[in-house]
Design an enzyme around this catalytic site. Structure first.
Site, PDB file in Angstrom:
ATOM      1  N   GLY A  77       0.839  -1.280  -0.301  1.00 46.50           N
ATOM      2  CA  GLY A  77       0.145   0.211   0.087  1.00 46.50           C
ATOM      3  C   GLY A  77       0.869   1.314  -0.400  1.00 46.50           C
ATOM      4  O   GLY A  77       0.547   2.260  -0.744  1.00 46.50           O
ATOM      5  N   THR A  78       1.573   1.642   0.835  1.00 45.72           N
ATOM      6  CA  THR A  78       2.904   2.185   1.306  1.00 45.72           C
ATOM      7  C   THR A  78       3.590   3.157  -0.424  1.00 45.72           C
ATOM      8  O   THR A  78       3.568   4.060  -0.943  1.00 45.72           O
ATOM      9  CB  THR A  78       3.904   2.094   2.055  1.00 45.72           C
ATOM     10  N   ASN A 155      -8.485   3.919   8.394  1.00 38.63           N
ATOM     11  CA  ASN A 155      -8.136   3.094   8.753  1.00 38.63           C
ATOM     12  C   ASN A 155      -7.804   2.944  10.427  1.00 38.63           C
ATOM     13  O   ASN A 155      -7.851   1.990  11.060  1.00 38.63           O
ATOM     14  CB  ASN A 155      -6.051   2.819   8.474  1.00 38.63           C
ATOM     15  N   GLN A 183      -7.440  -0.328   3.675  1.00 38.60           N
ATOM     16  CA  GLN A 183      -8.984  -0.681   4.049  1.00 38.60           C
ATOM     17  C   GLN A 183     -10.209  -1.054   4.160  1.00 38.60           C
ATOM     18  O   GLN A 183     -10.595  -1.806   4.745  1.00 38.60           O
ATOM     19  CB  GLN A 183      -8.862   0.226   5.296  1.00 38.60           C
ATOM     20  N   SER A 203      -3.105  -2.911  -0.119  1.00 39.35           N
ATOM     21  CA  SER A 203      -2.751  -3.920   0.213  1.00 39.35           C
ATOM     22  C   SER A 203      -2.512  -5.117   0.756  1.00 39.35           C
ATOM     23  O   SER A 203      -3.681  -5.434   0.827  1.00 39.35           O
ATOM     24  CB  SER A 203      -2.279  -3.463   1.214  1.00 39.35           C
ATOM     25  N   THR A 241      11.959  -7.198 -11.040  1.00 40.80           N
ATOM     26  CA  THR A 241      11.875  -9.171 -10.586  1.00 40.80           C
ATOM     27  C   THR A 241      10.211  -9.400 -10.177  1.00 40.80           C
ATOM     28  O   THR A 241       9.953  -8.232  -8.758  1.00 40.80           O
ATOM     29  CB  THR A 241      12.965  -9.868 -10.775  1.00 40.80           C
ATOM     30  N   CYS A 329       1.081   2.419  12.738  1.00 35.45           N
ATOM     31  CA  CYS A 329       2.642   2.762  12.127  1.00 35.45           C
ATOM     32  C   CYS A 329       2.901   3.601  13.676  1.00 35.45           C
ATOM     33  O   CYS A 329       3.756   4.355  13.890  1.00 35.45           O
ATOM     34  CB  CYS A 329       2.391   3.926  11.202  1.00 35.45           C
TER      35      CYS A 329
HETATM   36  N1  PLP Z   1      -3.166   2.411   3.719  1.00 41.33           N
HETATM   37  C1  PLP Z   1      -3.715   2.529   4.948  1.00 41.33           C
HETATM   38  C2  PLP Z   1      -5.325   3.279   4.898  1.00 41.33           C
HETATM   39  C3  PLP Z   1      -3.439   1.653   5.968  1.00 41.33           C
HETATM   40  O1  PLP Z   1      -4.180   1.092   6.553  1.00 41.33           O
HETATM   41  C4  PLP Z   1      -2.018   0.449   5.534  1.00 41.33           C
HETATM   42  C5  PLP Z   1      -1.175   0.631   6.347  1.00 41.33           C
HETATM   43  O2  PLP Z   1      -1.369   0.545   7.518  1.00 41.33           O
HETATM   44  C6  PLP Z   1      -1.115   1.605   3.910  1.00 41.33           C
HETATM   45  C7  PLP Z   1      -1.701   2.328   3.281  1.00 41.33           C
HETATM   46  C8  PLP Z   1       0.267   1.562   4.016  1.00 41.33           C
HETATM   47  O3  PLP Z   1      -0.154  -0.162   3.952  1.00 41.33           O
HETATM   48  P1  PLP Z   1       1.521  -1.296   2.904  1.00 41.33           P
HETATM   49  O4  PLP Z   1       1.241  -1.411   4.771  1.00 41.33           O
HETATM   50  O5  PLP Z   1       1.072  -2.696   2.608  1.00 41.33           O
HETATM   51  O6  PLP Z   1       2.948  -0.340   3.149  1.00 41.33           O
END
Ligand code: PLP
Length: 381
Positions: A77-78, A155, A183, A203, A241, A329
């Site tokens: 997701g990031t 989230n 989410q 994600s 890859t 986080c």
């Molecule tokens: N975006 C949201 C809303 C999330 O809740 C999270 C993870 O907590 C992320 C992005 C980040 O995803 P990833 O852990 O796959 O990098």
């Protein structure tokens, strides 16, 4: 319930991460050894692996109603958030981005970085339930707006944002819309054509797939710069890859989520309501965060006045319940949540927050057990 070191652990932090489903692990397993080929190669073992990647692409596309060619695999997701924002801004003539104050850090920090580079960001307020107003989005868009990025669901507090309405605004104004759907994908039904974003982040580890894999959906025709330079994988847009076991696992997780969504979503909603009603009835001075409707089916988020969330998490852990305060986080810091502050909660209330997020393995017995231990833990604090 999980059996960990002979004690029942009730895991209620599915917004932070979910366990890989056995079917997912089984699907991934051959791709570590027997089917180890590089999908970019021409001989048959590479070709078979490439076919497995395309199956996964179709499985993810089916879950969100897109064309498989609009699915790009990423590291999570990031990365998807970073790429969506930077990739569209680089390609745009404009230097202005519209976002909200309650985004995940993957979006917040990317936007702050754009500001440091001299670009402008409009940080939209939310109402007391954490909802962004489509009218505010319309007012914030300028001639030089390169992107609007608003999350699909928050989230922390579980508010589901009015993305379909916001997409009407962005489409009318000709501005691309990105939504972080980390989410929501696999939790609520999503059809990208009805919802309307041009870019959408997913994600793997939030929907019972593996960690370190994700997707950026890019609607055909959306202008976006390459993110990673190298061997030109993923239609020359995201080099590297491919993480084949992860991608196969995410595909399987998406397929399972789609087939079970109509039964799992109401089951979670009913557990959530049982938990929420129990908390409201048993504990004084408690306030729900986020809307009662427009809420993720598995999210309960409440604030207790005058209590440190961290102390509560430790007490619950002692009783075998895994819960969260703030977002995963930031939960190691003592900063109050930026989401609760944006919703207008005072510092002392924002500090006493508790997020319980339910998942596939949770039962009514788990909820009843939490309702047995939580009031005592709050009273002690
Ligand atoms: N975006 C949201 C809303 C999330 O809740 C999270 C993870 O907590 C992320 C992005 C980040 O995803 P990833 O852990 O796959 O990098």
């Amino acid at each position: 319930m999980n059996e960990a070191s002979n004690r029942h652990v009730i895991y209620l932090d599915h917004a932070a991460t979910t366990p890989v489903r056995p079917e997912v692990l089984e699907a991934m397993h051959p791709f570590f050894r027997e089917r180890f080929g590089n999908p970019s190669t021409l001989y048959s073992i590479g070709k078979e692996v490439a076919d497995a990647v395309e199956t996964a692409r179709r499985q993810v596309a089916d879950l969100i109603g897109s064309d498989p060619r609009e699915i790009y695999f990423t590291s999570g997701g990031t990365e998807s958030d970073n790429w969506a924002i930077r990739g569209t801004v680089i390609k745009s003539n404009g230097d202005h981005v519209v976002t909200s104050k309650i985004e995940h850090h993957a979006v917040l920090e990317t936007c702050k970085d754009l500001e440091r580079e001299g670009r402008e960001v409009a940080w939209l307020d939310v109402d007391e339930d954490g909802l962004v107003s489509p009218d505010d989005v319309a007012d914030a868009i300028r001639d030089d707006t390169a992107l609007v990025t608003i999350m699909h669901a928050n989230n922390e507090v579980g508010a589901i944002e009015p993305i379909a309405e916001i997409s009407e605004v962005t489409r009318e104004r000709g501005v691309p819309l990105h939504t972080d759907a980390v989410q929501t994908v696999g939790k609520v039904p999503i059809d990208v054509d009805q919802l309307g974003p041009d870019l959408l982040s997913i994600s793997g580890h939030k929907l019972y797939g593996p960690k370190g894999v994700g997707v950026l959906y890019v609607r055909r025709g959306t202008r976006i710069a390459k993110f990673m330079h190298g061997g030109e994988q993923e239609n020359r847009r995201r080099s590297g890859t491919l993480n084949v076991p992860g991608i196969v696992g995410l595909g399987k997780a998406a397929e399972l989520a789609k087939s079970e969504l109509t039964t799992e979503m109401p089951r979670l909603e009913s557990l959530r309501d049982r938990l929420l009603e129990g908390i409201m009835a048993e504990i004084p001075d408690v306030r729900l965060s986020g809307p009662r409707d427009r809420r993720l089916p598995h999210n309960v988020h409440v604030c207790f006045r005058g209590i440190e969330g961290e102390g509560l998490i430790l007490r619950l852990d002692h009783a075998g319940v895994c819960a969260a305060t703030g977002s995963a986080c930031t939960s190691s810091t003592l900063e109050p949540s930026h989401v609760l502050l944006a919703m207008g909660r005072p510092h002392e209330v924002a500090h006493g927050s508790l997020r319980l997020t339910l998942g596939r393995d949770n039962t009514e017995a788990d909820i009843d057990r939490v309702l047995e231990v939580l009031p005592g833990a709050v009273a002690q604090l």
